[in-house]
Design an enzyme around this catalytic site. Structure first.
Site, PDB file in Angstrom:
ATOM      1  N   GLU A  54      52.325  -9.894   9.319  1.00  0.00           N
ATOM      2  CA  GLU A  54      52.455 -10.191   7.893  1.00  0.00           C
ATOM      3  C   GLU A  54      51.466 -11.252   7.448  1.00  0.00           C
ATOM      4  OE1 GLU A  54      56.661  -9.347   6.933  1.00  0.00           O
ATOM      5  OE2 GLU A  54      56.447 -10.945   5.463  1.00  0.00           O
ATOM      6  N   HIS A  67      74.235  -4.452   4.669  1.00  0.00           N
ATOM      7  CA  HIS A  67      72.830  -4.796   4.441  1.00  0.00           C
ATOM      8  C   HIS A  67      72.129  -3.735   3.571  1.00  0.00           C
ATOM      9  CE1 HIS A  67      68.779  -6.203   5.303  1.00  0.00           C
ATOM     10  NE2 HIS A  67      68.465  -4.945   5.578  1.00  0.00           N
ATOM     11  N   ARG A 121      52.036  -5.965   5.156  1.00  0.00           N
ATOM     12  CA  ARG A 121      53.402  -5.804   5.690  1.00  0.00           C
ATOM     13  C   ARG A 121      54.442  -6.381   4.736  1.00  0.00           C
ATOM     14  NH1 ARG A 121      55.730  -6.116  11.866  1.00  0.00           N
ATOM     15  NH2 ARG A 121      57.833  -5.491  11.246  1.00  0.00           N
ATOM     16  N   GLU A 134      66.472   2.113   2.822  1.00  0.00           N
ATOM     17  CA  GLU A 134      65.137   1.789   3.367  1.00  0.00           C
ATOM     18  C   GLU A 134      64.186   2.968   3.162  1.00  0.00           C
ATOM     19  OE1 GLU A 134      64.645  -1.244   4.154  1.00  0.00           O
ATOM     20  OE2 GLU A 134      66.483  -2.100   4.980  1.00  0.00           O
ATOM     21  N   HIS A 191      68.705  -9.665   0.191  1.00  0.00           N
ATOM     22  CA  HIS A 191      69.145 -10.677   1.173  1.00  0.00           C
ATOM     23  C   HIS A 191      69.942 -11.801   0.488  1.00  0.00           C
ATOM     24  CE1 HIS A 191      65.963  -9.768   4.527  1.00  0.00           C
ATOM     25  NE2 HIS A 191      66.973  -8.930   4.543  1.00  0.00           N
ATOM     26  N   ASN A 250      59.001  -5.520   2.234  1.00  0.00           N
ATOM     27  CA  ASN A 250      60.162  -6.309   1.815  1.00  0.00           C
ATOM     28  C   ASN A 250      60.625  -5.959   0.407  1.00  0.00           C
ATOM     29  OD1 ASN A 250      60.511  -8.028   4.148  1.00  0.00           O
ATOM     30  ND2 ASN A 250      58.507  -8.851   3.628  1.00  0.00           N
ATOM     31  N   ARG A 260      60.361 -15.900  29.084  1.00  0.00           N
ATOM     32  CA  ARG A 260      59.190 -15.831  28.178  1.00  0.00           C
ATOM     33  C   ARG A 260      58.776 -14.399  27.844  1.00  0.00           C
ATOM     34  NH1 ARG A 260      56.947 -19.929  31.633  1.00  0.00           N
ATOM     35  NH2 ARG A 260      57.493 -21.967  30.799  1.00  0.00           N
ATOM     36  N   HIS A 262      64.113  -6.633  -0.918  1.00  0.00           N
ATOM     37  CA  HIS A 262      64.818  -7.464   0.058  1.00  0.00           C
ATOM     38  C   HIS A 262      65.040  -8.911  -0.379  1.00  0.00           C
ATOM     39  CE1 HIS A 262      64.316  -4.024   2.610  1.00  0.00           C
ATOM     40  NE2 HIS A 262      64.905  -4.619   3.626  1.00  0.00           N
ATOM     41  N   LYS A 293      55.614   3.139   8.369  1.00  0.00           N
ATOM     42  CA  LYS A 293      55.784   1.774   8.864  1.00  0.00           C
ATOM     43  C   LYS A 293      54.803   1.480  10.002  1.00  0.00           C
ATOM     44  CE  LYS A 293      58.899  -1.858  10.093  1.00  0.00           C
ATOM     45  NZ  LYS A 293      60.230  -2.391  10.174  1.00  0.00           N
ATOM     46  N   LYS A 345      59.923  -6.797  14.539  1.00  0.00           N
ATOM     47  CA  LYS A 345      60.580  -7.991  13.978  1.00  0.00           C
ATOM     48  C   LYS A 345      61.914  -8.170  14.676  1.00  0.00           C
ATOM     49  CE  LYS A 345      58.726  -8.665   9.351  1.00  0.00           C
ATOM     50  NZ  LYS A 345      58.998  -8.660   7.902  1.00  0.00           N
TER      51      LYS A 345
HETATM   52  P1  NAD Z   1      74.417  -2.291  12.123  1.00  0.00           P
HETATM   53  O1  NAD Z   1      73.590  -2.453  13.320  1.00  0.00           O
HETATM   54  O2  NAD Z   1      75.439  -3.326  11.842  1.00  0.00           O
HETATM   55  O3  NAD Z   1      75.087  -0.853  12.148  1.00  0.00           O
HETATM   56  C1  NAD Z   1      75.958  -0.488  11.100  1.00  0.00           C
HETATM   57  C2  NAD Z   1      77.296  -0.018  11.652  1.00  0.00           C
HETATM   58  O4  NAD Z   1      77.142   1.275  12.242  1.00  0.00           O
HETATM   59  C3  NAD Z   1      77.850  -0.914  12.750  1.00  0.00           C
HETATM   60  O5  NAD Z   1      79.236  -1.022  12.590  1.00  0.00           O
HETATM   61  C4  NAD Z   1      77.559  -0.127  14.025  1.00  0.00           C
HETATM   62  O6  NAD Z   1      78.466  -0.421  15.049  1.00  0.00           O
HETATM   63  C5  NAD Z   1      77.698   1.289  13.555  1.00  0.00           C
HETATM   64  N1  NAD Z   1      76.950   2.295  14.300  1.00  0.00           N
HETATM   65  C6  NAD Z   1      75.721   2.197  14.850  1.00  0.00           C
HETATM   66  N2  NAD Z   1      75.324   3.379  15.342  1.00  0.00           N
HETATM   67  C7  NAD Z   1      76.333   4.248  15.139  1.00  0.00           C
HETATM   68  C8  NAD Z   1      76.510   5.635  15.405  1.00  0.00           C
HETATM   69  N3  NAD Z   1      75.536   6.384  15.943  1.00  0.00           N
HETATM   70  N4  NAD Z   1      77.675   6.213  15.065  1.00  0.00           N
HETATM   71  C9  NAD Z   1      78.655   5.484  14.454  1.00  0.00           C
HETATM   72  N5  NAD Z   1      78.544   4.185  14.154  1.00  0.00           N
HETATM   73  C10 NAD Z   1      77.380   3.567  14.483  1.00  0.00           C
HETATM   74  O7  NAD Z   1      73.508  -2.242  10.799  1.00  0.00           O
HETATM   75  P2  NAD Z   1      72.180  -1.448  10.430  1.00  0.00           P
HETATM   76  O8  NAD Z   1      72.394  -1.011   9.043  1.00  0.00           O
HETATM   77  O9  NAD Z   1      71.778  -0.472  11.449  1.00  0.00           O
HETATM   78  O10 NAD Z   1      71.088  -2.619  10.461  1.00  0.00           O
HETATM   79  C11 NAD Z   1      71.161  -3.723   9.590  1.00  0.00           C
HETATM   80  C12 NAD Z   1      70.470  -4.898  10.249  1.00  0.00           C
HETATM   81  O11 NAD Z   1      69.093  -4.559  10.478  1.00  0.00           O
HETATM   82  C13 NAD Z   1      70.483  -6.154   9.413  1.00  0.00           C
HETATM   83  O12 NAD Z   1      70.803  -7.255  10.213  1.00  0.00           O
HETATM   84  C14 NAD Z   1      69.038  -6.278   8.929  1.00  0.00           C
HETATM   85  O13 NAD Z   1      68.649  -7.614   8.711  1.00  0.00           O
HETATM   86  C15 NAD Z   1      68.294  -5.647  10.077  1.00  0.00           C
HETATM   87  N6  NAD Z   1      66.976  -5.101   9.719  1.00  0.00           N
HETATM   88  C16 NAD Z   1      65.913  -5.438  10.486  1.00  0.00           C
HETATM   89  C17 NAD Z   1      64.660  -4.932  10.233  1.00  0.00           C
HETATM   90  C18 NAD Z   1      63.520  -5.249  11.141  1.00  0.00           C
HETATM   91  O14 NAD Z   1      62.374  -4.893  10.810  1.00  0.00           O
HETATM   92  N7  NAD Z   1      63.751  -5.858  12.276  1.00  0.00           N
HETATM   93  C19 NAD Z   1      64.486  -4.053   9.142  1.00  0.00           C
HETATM   94  C20 NAD Z   1      65.600  -3.710   8.358  1.00  0.00           C
HETATM   95  C21 NAD Z   1      66.851  -4.245   8.663  1.00  0.00           C
HETATM   96  N1  GLY Z   2      61.606  -4.465   7.415  1.00  0.00           N
HETATM   97  C1  GLY Z   2      60.423  -5.184   7.045  1.00  0.00           C
HETATM   98  C2  GLY Z   2      59.417  -5.259   8.122  1.00  0.00           C
HETATM   99  O1  GLY Z   2      59.611  -4.775   9.205  1.00  0.00           O
HETATM  100  O2  GLY Z   2      58.382  -5.847   7.916  1.00  0.00           O
END
Ligand code: NAD
Ligand code: GLY
Length: 352
Positions: free
Chosen positions: A227, A254, A232, A178, A243, A236, A114, A239, A217, A136
């Site tokens: 949100e 992404h 918040r 972003e 998405h 998006n 939990r 997005h 942020k 998130k």
């Molecule tokens: P990712 O985590 O897939 O990383 C992209 C690539 O970079 C991967 O292949 C990873 O292995 C590689 N990588 C990571 N760090 C590295 C480094 N220092 N050196 C070399 N390679 C490295 O993708 P991302 O772009 O970081 O994140 C995208 C994800 O984040 C999506 O799933 C999206 O939905 C999510 N997201 C979430 C929020 C949130 O608020 N929670 C906001 C925006 C995006």
């Molecule tokens: N990336 C959108 C949020 O965190 O609300």
């Protein structure tokens, strides 16, 4: 190096941001019962650093890098390993990686017994300026992005630009997506982006701009953590379309789909007379600086059905957040057919 704090009703989350943050704050974590979650690419690059910082015996779960791993199967495998390793309620999950690692590790930390403590150590630009901050967490399911998740704040985020030195250029561009999104919402960031158009991918520029993005942020999340007030939701921007295209085509990353989504949504806003003139041109120029060429798509109308399932919609209308003027955005709600028509028109225009 600077600290930024998010204070919500339930938790205080501190973001240590800047060069040297990892060396200063990560070793402080090592006396806890740790469980490290990372992906295969990051592990290859940083296993030695993880071992020397947290000890070779700290249990670690490594999954295959990429969005395809962001699913319930990986989540359950993580939870099972946590149980097998005897993780206790006061253990600490360390999410070491990009947004995929952060989202899934955050959800695992929220669910295990939990809820156990969580520290995010983002290693991509995108994760440093966006996903590691704000709590998130999610996995994808049945072709719907981020549909299984919960708000769960990390106790700490350690955002150190040192990790960007190994990041491929393409991933830097994704993070810039972003950053431009935040620029379309915050006039200080917008001005910095405009003033540095030629240096957007340079490390010195990124080191500076990361702080402003996290601060933007953090302010939004402090005011509207879950949100509920609409503030918040502005995060998006780009997005809904991003998405939907990501789910429909899945070839780009992404961040590239977010940039593409921002471009398409900007054109919709222009068509509707919500955003225009020099300001719209400046946002478009920033997007094009990073994306170089905005893709057109065959069968893009099908994205409308996927956009209809987006979490932001609370009616049968599709909700999109668009830039309005410097520092201001607007939410528009449009019918599926109208949205599909716009997408097709914009895609056709891109083909020329
Ligand atoms: P990712 O985590 O897939 O990383 C992209 C690539 O970079 C991967 O292949 C990873 O292995 C590689 N990588 C990571 N760090 C590295 C480094 N220092 N050196 C070399 N390679 C490295 O993708 P991302 O772009 O970081 O994140 C995208 C994800 O984040 C999506 O799933 C999206 O939905 C999510 N997201 C979430 C929020 C949130 O608020 N929670 C906001 C925006 C995006
Ligand atoms: N990336 C959108 C949020 O965190 O609300």
């Amino acid at each position: 190096m600077q600290d930024i704090t998010i204070k919500t009703a339930t938790v205080e989350s501190v973001i240590h941001c800047g060069a040297g943050a990892f060396d200063k704050y990560a070793p402080e974590l090592k006396n806890r019962q740790l469980f490290i979650i990372t992906d295969s690419t990051v592990d290859k690059l940083y296993a030695d650093l993880l071992n020397s910082t947290f000890g070779e015996n700290a249990p670690k779960f490594v999954f295959k890098a990429g969005e395809k791993s962001k699913n319930t199967r990986t989540l359950l495998a993580i939870l099972q390993k946590m149980l097998e390793c005897g993780m206790r309620r006061n253990c600490l999950v360390i999410a070491f990686g990009g947004g995929v690692v952060g989202d899934i590790a955050g959800l695992a930390a929220a669910l295990y017994m939990r809820g156990v403590h969580l520290v995010q150590i983002p290693t991509t630009l995108l994760a440093q300026v966006d996903s590691s901050v704000g709590g998130k967490t999610a996995v994808d399911m049945c072709n719907v992005k981020n549909v299984i998740g919960i708000f769960y704040q990390p106790q700490e985020v350690i955002a150190d630009p040192r990790f960007l030195s190994t990041l491929p250029k393409r991933e830097i561009r994704c993070g810039l997506g972003e950053i431009i999104k935040h620029g379309a919402l915050n006039s200080e960031i917008f001005k910095k982006l405009k003033a540095n158009e030629r240096k957007l991918t340079k490390l010195e520029f990124l080191e500076d701009i990361i702080y402003y993005n996290i601060a933007h942020k953090a302010n939004v999340v402090t005011e509207d953590e879950k949100e509920t007030t609409g503030l918040r939701k502005t995060l998006n921007l780009g997005h809904t379309t991003g998405h939907a295209l990501e789910l429909l085509y899945g070839k780009l990353s992404h961040g590239e789909y977010v940039l593409t989504g921002m471009y398409y949504e900007l054109q919709i806003a222009r068509n509707l007379g919500i955003c225009g003139g020099q300001y719209a041109k400046s946002i478009e120029k920033l997007i094009l600086k990073v994306l170089k060429k905005v893709p057109s798509f065959d069968g893009i109308e099908k994205a409308a059905e996927l956009a209809l399932h987006d979490k932001k919609n609370d009616t049968e209308l599709i909700s999109i957040i668009v830039p309005k003027c410097e520092g201001e955005s607007a939410e528009i709600k449009i019918k599926k057919d109208e949205y599909a028509k716009y997408l097709k028109q914009i895609s056709d225009d891109l083909r020329g």
